[in-house]
Design a protein around this motif. Structure first.
Motif, PDB file in Angstrom:
ATOM      1  N   PRO A 118       0.995  -1.253  -0.128  1.00  0.00           N
ATOM      2  CA  PRO A 118      -0.165  -0.219   0.229  1.00  0.00           C
ATOM      3  C   PRO A 118       0.413   0.931   0.568  1.00  0.00           C
ATOM      4  O   PRO A 118       0.238   2.475  -0.552  1.00  0.00           O
ATOM      5  N   ALA A 119       2.139   1.083   0.953  1.00  0.00           N
ATOM      6  CA  ALA A 119       2.790   2.150   0.498  1.00  0.00           C
ATOM      7  C   ALA A 119       3.509   2.695  -0.620  1.00  0.00           C
ATOM      8  O   ALA A 119       4.036   3.745  -0.487  1.00  0.00           O
ATOM      9  N   ALA A 120       3.839   1.866  -2.021  1.00  0.00           N
ATOM     10  CA  ALA A 120       4.342   1.979  -2.861  1.00  0.00           C
ATOM     11  C   ALA A 120       2.902   2.224  -3.981  1.00  0.00           C
ATOM     12  O   ALA A 120       3.048   2.864  -5.103  1.00  0.00           O
ATOM     13  N   ARG A 121       2.119   2.841  -3.816  1.00  0.00           N
ATOM     14  CA  ARG A 121       0.736   2.973  -4.300  1.00  0.00           C
ATOM     15  C   ARG A 121       0.493   4.495  -4.692  1.00  0.00           C
ATOM     16  O   ARG A 121       1.018   5.372  -3.713  1.00  0.00           O
ATOM     17  N   ASN A 122       0.981   4.491  -6.034  1.00  0.00           N
ATOM     18  CA  ASN A 122      -0.155   6.009  -5.980  1.00  0.00           C
ATOM     19  C   ASN A 122      -1.382   6.361  -6.431  1.00  0.00           C
ATOM     20  O   ASN A 122      -1.936   5.238  -6.568  1.00  0.00           O
ATOM     21  N   TYR A 285      -8.975  -8.415  -7.359  1.00  0.00           N
ATOM     22  CA  TYR A 285      -9.044  -7.216  -7.581  1.00  0.00           C
ATOM     23  C   TYR A 285      -7.634  -6.338  -6.828  1.00  0.00           C
ATOM     24  O   TYR A 285      -7.515  -5.462  -7.711  1.00  0.00           O
ATOM     25  N   GLU A 286      -6.892  -6.692  -6.015  1.00  0.00           N
ATOM     26  CA  GLU A 286      -6.202  -4.946  -5.873  1.00  0.00           C
ATOM     27  C   GLU A 286      -4.964  -5.513  -6.462  1.00  0.00           C
ATOM     28  O   GLU A 286      -3.918  -4.845  -6.037  1.00  0.00           O
ATOM     29  N   ARG A 287      -4.699  -6.585  -7.430  1.00  0.00           N
ATOM     30  CA  ARG A 287      -3.548  -6.294  -8.505  1.00  0.00           C
ATOM     31  C   ARG A 287      -3.784  -5.168  -9.389  1.00  0.00           C
ATOM     32  O   ARG A 287      -2.856  -4.567  -9.924  1.00  0.00           O
ATOM     33  N   ALA A 288      -4.762  -4.474  -9.364  1.00  0.00           N
ATOM     34  CA  ALA A 288      -4.866  -3.331 -10.158  1.00  0.00           C
ATOM     35  C   ALA A 288      -4.221  -2.453  -9.069  1.00  0.00           C
ATOM     36  O   ALA A 288      -4.066  -1.648  -8.083  1.00  0.00           O
ATOM     37  N   GLY A 289      -3.089  -0.619 -10.136  1.00  0.00           N
ATOM     38  CA  GLY A 289      -3.692   0.791  -9.665  1.00  0.00           C
ATOM     39  C   GLY A 289      -2.342   0.638 -10.358  1.00  0.00           C
ATOM     40  O   GLY A 289      -2.175   0.767 -10.810  1.00  0.00           O
ATOM     41  N   THR A 299      -6.086  -0.191 -14.868  1.00  0.00           N
ATOM     42  CA  THR A 299      -7.199   0.143 -14.548  1.00  0.00           C
ATOM     43  C   THR A 299      -7.519  -1.518 -15.013  1.00  0.00           C
ATOM     44  O   THR A 299      -7.890  -2.165 -15.886  1.00  0.00           O
ATOM     45  N   MET A 300      -8.740  -1.306 -13.911  1.00  0.00           N
ATOM     46  CA  MET A 300      -9.355  -2.485 -14.026  1.00  0.00           C
ATOM     47  C   MET A 300     -11.476  -2.576 -14.135  1.00  0.00           C
ATOM     48  O   MET A 300     -11.598  -2.249 -13.585  1.00  0.00           O
ATOM     49  N   ILE A 301     -11.496  -3.171 -15.260  1.00  0.00           N
ATOM     50  CA  ILE A 301     -13.199  -2.932 -15.171  1.00  0.00           C
ATOM     51  C   ILE A 301     -13.376  -4.794 -14.896  1.00  0.00           C
ATOM     52  O   ILE A 301     -12.995  -5.377 -15.775  1.00  0.00           O
ATOM     53  N   PRO A 302     -13.905  -5.256 -13.708  1.00  0.00           N
ATOM     54  CA  PRO A 302     -14.490  -6.514 -13.707  1.00  0.00           C
ATOM     55  C   PRO A 302     -15.894  -6.444 -14.431  1.00  0.00           C
ATOM     56  O   PRO A 302     -16.616  -5.403 -13.725  1.00  0.00           O
ATOM     57  N   ILE A 303     -16.771  -7.249 -14.630  1.00  0.00           N
ATOM     58  CA  ILE A 303     -17.815  -7.629 -15.182  1.00  0.00           C
ATOM     59  C   ILE A 303     -18.042  -8.769 -14.976  1.00  0.00           C
ATOM     60  O   ILE A 303     -18.310 -10.063 -14.945  1.00  0.00           O
ATOM     61  N   ILE A 322     -15.200  -3.900  -2.205  1.00  0.00           N
ATOM     62  CA  ILE A 322     -12.995  -4.431  -3.048  1.00  0.00           C
ATOM     63  C   ILE A 322     -13.128  -3.280  -3.518  1.00  0.00           C
ATOM     64  O   ILE A 322     -12.165  -2.763  -3.883  1.00  0.00           O
ATOM     65  N   THR A 323     -14.300  -3.191  -4.389  1.00  0.00           N
ATOM     66  CA  THR A 323     -13.750  -2.068  -6.329  1.00  0.00           C
ATOM     67  C   THR A 323     -13.967  -0.744  -5.625  1.00  0.00           C
ATOM     68  O   THR A 323     -15.023  -0.522  -4.324  1.00  0.00           O
TER      69      THR A 323
END
Length: 457
Positions: A118-122, A285-289, A299-303, A322-323
Motif C-alpha cells: 500500500p505504501a508503494a501505491r500512487n 482486484y487489488e492487483r490493479a493500481g 486499470t480494471m473493469i470486472p464485469i 473491494i472496488t
C-alpha cells in the motif's frame, strides 16, 4: 528429475488423492502421465501427513489408479511473459489458441503475483476518456481505478466492454491503452464477438486475450484471471504501458470457485459460496493500481452478471466492498432501447472527483455533473407521479423535469456502441439538455459557468 509416484489412491471429479509423498508444497504444479503416455496437468490443493490432494486441470476420464504416474514439478503455476503476447489469443492456462507460434518468454512469472505494498501505491487520478457519456460525464473512470460493471442475464455488457476496450485513452497522451482481456465461462459466440470486434477496429494489435469457454474445466477458470493479471503486471510495471484489464464474467469465476470448494467438501458460506470468496476476489482486484516510480498502470473493469438481477447477491455485494464504485446496467432502460442501458443514479465512481475539473477535463465538469444527477432524479420522480396521478396533477416545472428526464435518457445516455464522444462533446450535450430547464432551477452551478454556457451551446 522430479520423483515419480504411483500411489494414486482415489479420483473424485476434479480431485485426486496421492499417498506417501515427500517435500511437496501447497499450490505446487504436478503432471500425471497415463498408461498411454498422455500427460495432464494438476496442482496441489492440500497436504496432510504425506498425502497430497491434487486438483486436475483437465477431466479425470481414463485415469487408471494402478498404472498412472504423478510427478510434482517443484514450482507453482507460471506464465511466460513477453511483449510478443500483444495481438495474441490464449486459453485459460496461457497456451496459444490462435494458430500462432508459442511465445518465447522474457521470463516466467508466478501467476499468483505479489500483493502491491500500500505504501508503494500512487493515488489513482488521471482522467480516462472512454467515449461513453454516462461514464465520462457522470461516473468518471480514472487511471489505476477498479470500476466494475454490474449487469444481468441478457443485457449487453459484452458490447459495452468491447466499446470501452476500443475507445479508452488517457487524456493528454496519444498512447492508447493496451487491453488485457480475460473471458471466463463464456460461450464460443461471445468469445468470437470479442475477437472479431477487436480485429475489425485494429484494436487486436494492442490486446492480449485469455479465453476460457463454458465447456472448459472449472479449474482452468480459476487460473484464467490470474494469467491475465500476470500479463498485465508485466506490461504495466516492466514495459510501462497503460493497461486496461477487462474480466468477464466474474459470476462464472465465483461459480467455479464454489464448484471446487464443494468437491473439497468445505463448509459453505452464503448461498453455498466458500467463506474465503471475499479474500479470493480481493487478491485479484487489488492487483490493479499505480506504483510510485513507475509510469505504467493497471486499470480494471470486472464485469459480473447479477443472478436474478439482485445487487445484494454475494458476488456483486463483495465486489462492491473491494472496488471503487460500480456501473449498473438497467433492464428497464434496455427495454426502452437505450444503448448502453447505464442506470446513472445507482451507479457510482468513488474516485470521479479526482479525475475531473480544470486541467483534466473542464472547469464546469463537477457542477454540471451534480446538476444533471439532481435534475434527472427529479425528472424520474415527476414521471412516476404522472403514472399514478396523470399529467394534469403536475406543475409546469414538473412537466419540464419529466421532459428533461426523457431527453437525458435518449440523447445523453443512449449513444450506441460505435459512437466515441470526447469529453467536450459530452459536457456540451449536458449544457444543451440543462437549457430545457429555467436558469433559476440550476442552483448547483456557479453563475460564471451559467453566463458562459447556459443557452449558448
Amino acid at each position: 528429475m522430479p520423483k515419480e509416484y504411483r500411489t494414486i489412491q482415489e479420483v473424485a471429479g476434479p480431485l485426486m488423492l496421492v499417498r506417501d509423498v515427500e517435500n511437496v508444497a501447497y499450490d505446487e504444479l504436478a503432471e500425471i502421465e497415463l498408461f498411454s503416455g498422455e500427460k495432464r496437468r494438476c496442482k496441489v490443493l492440500e497436504i496432510n501427513e504425506g498425502n497430497a490432494l491434487v486438483q486436475l486441470f483437465e477431466n479425470s476420464t481414463g485415469i487408471n489408479l494402478s498404472n498412472s504416474k504423478v510427478r510434482f514439478l517443484g514450482r507453482s503455476m507460471e506464465l511466460g511473459v513477453s511483449e510478443d503476447m500483444l495481438g495474441r489469443v490464449f486459453d485459460g492456462l496461457g497456451r496459444p489458441i490462435d494458430g500462432g507460434p508459442d511465445i518465447l518468454p522474457d521470463h516466467r512469472a508466478d501467476i499468483n503475483g505479489l500483493p502491491m505494498n500500500p505504501a508503494a501505491r500512487n493515488y489513482p487520478q488521471e482522467f480516462i476518456q472512454t467515449g461513453v457519456s454516462a461514464i465520462d460525464g457522470l461516473n468518471t473512470l480514472v487511471r489505476g481505478q477498479k470500476l466494475p460493471i454490474f449487469s444481468a442475464s441478457g443485457l449487453p455488457h459484452a458490447q459495452l466492454a468491447a466499446q470501452i476496450a476500443r475507445q479508452a485513452k488517457v487524456r493528454g497522451t496519444n498512447d492508447p491503452f493496451v487491453v488485457v482481456f480475460a473471458a471466463m465461462g463464456i460461450t464460443f459466440e461471445e468469445s468470437n464477438f470479442f475477437v472479431e470486434s477487436f480485429k475489425e477496429t485494429g484494436a487486436i494489435d494492442r490486446t492480449v486475450m485469455f479465453v476460457n469457454l463454458a465447456n472448459d474445466p472449472a479449474v482452468e477458470r480459476i487460473a484464467t484471471p490470474r494469467m491475465a493479471l500476470t500479463a498485465a503486471e508485466y506490461l504495466a510495471f516492466e514495459k510501462n504501458y497503460h493497461v486496461l484489464v477487462i474480466l468477464t464474467d466474474i459470476t462464472n469465476y465465483a461459480d467455479a470457485l464454489r464448484e471446487v470448494s464443494a468437491a473439497r467438501k468445505e463448509v459453505p458460506g452464503r448461498r453455498g459460496y466458500p467463506g474465503y470468496m471475499y479474500t479470493d476476489l480481493a487478491q485479484m482486484y487489488e492487483r490493479a493500481g499505480r506504483q510510485k516510480g513507475k509510469t505504467g498502470s493497471i486499470t480494471m473493469i470486472p464485469i459480473l452478471s447479477m443472478p436474478e438481477d439482485d445487487k445484494t447477491h454475494p458476488i456483486p455485494d463483495l465486489t462492491g466492498y473491494i472496488t471503487e464504485g460500480q456501473i449498473i446496467l438497467s433492464r428497464e432502460l434496455y427495454r426502452k432501447n437505450i444503448s448502453p442501458p447505464i442506470d446513472v443514479l445507482p451507479s457510482l465512481s468513488r474516485l470521479k472527483d479526482k479525475g475531473i475539473g480544470e486541467g483534466r477535463t473542464r472547469a464546469d465538469h463537477a457542477a454540471t455533473m451534480n446538476q444533471l444527477f439532481a435534475a434527472y432524479s427529479r425528472g424520474k420522480d415527476a414521471k412516476e407521479l404522472m403514472v399514478v396521478l396523470g399529467e394534469a396533477a403536475l406543475t409546469e416545472i414538473d412537466k419540464l423535469y419529466a421532459t428533461f428526464a426523457d431527453a437525458f435518457e435518449t440523447e445523453y445516455v443512449s449513444q450506441g456502441y460505435d459512437s466515441n464522444r470526447d469529453i467536450e462533446e459530452t459536457l456540451d450535450l449536458g449544457w444543451k439538455l440543462l437549457s430545457i430547464l429555467p436558469r433559476s432551477e440550476l442552483k448547483r452551478i456557479n453563475d460564471k459557468f451559467l453566463d458562459q454556457y447556459y443557452g449558448k451551446v
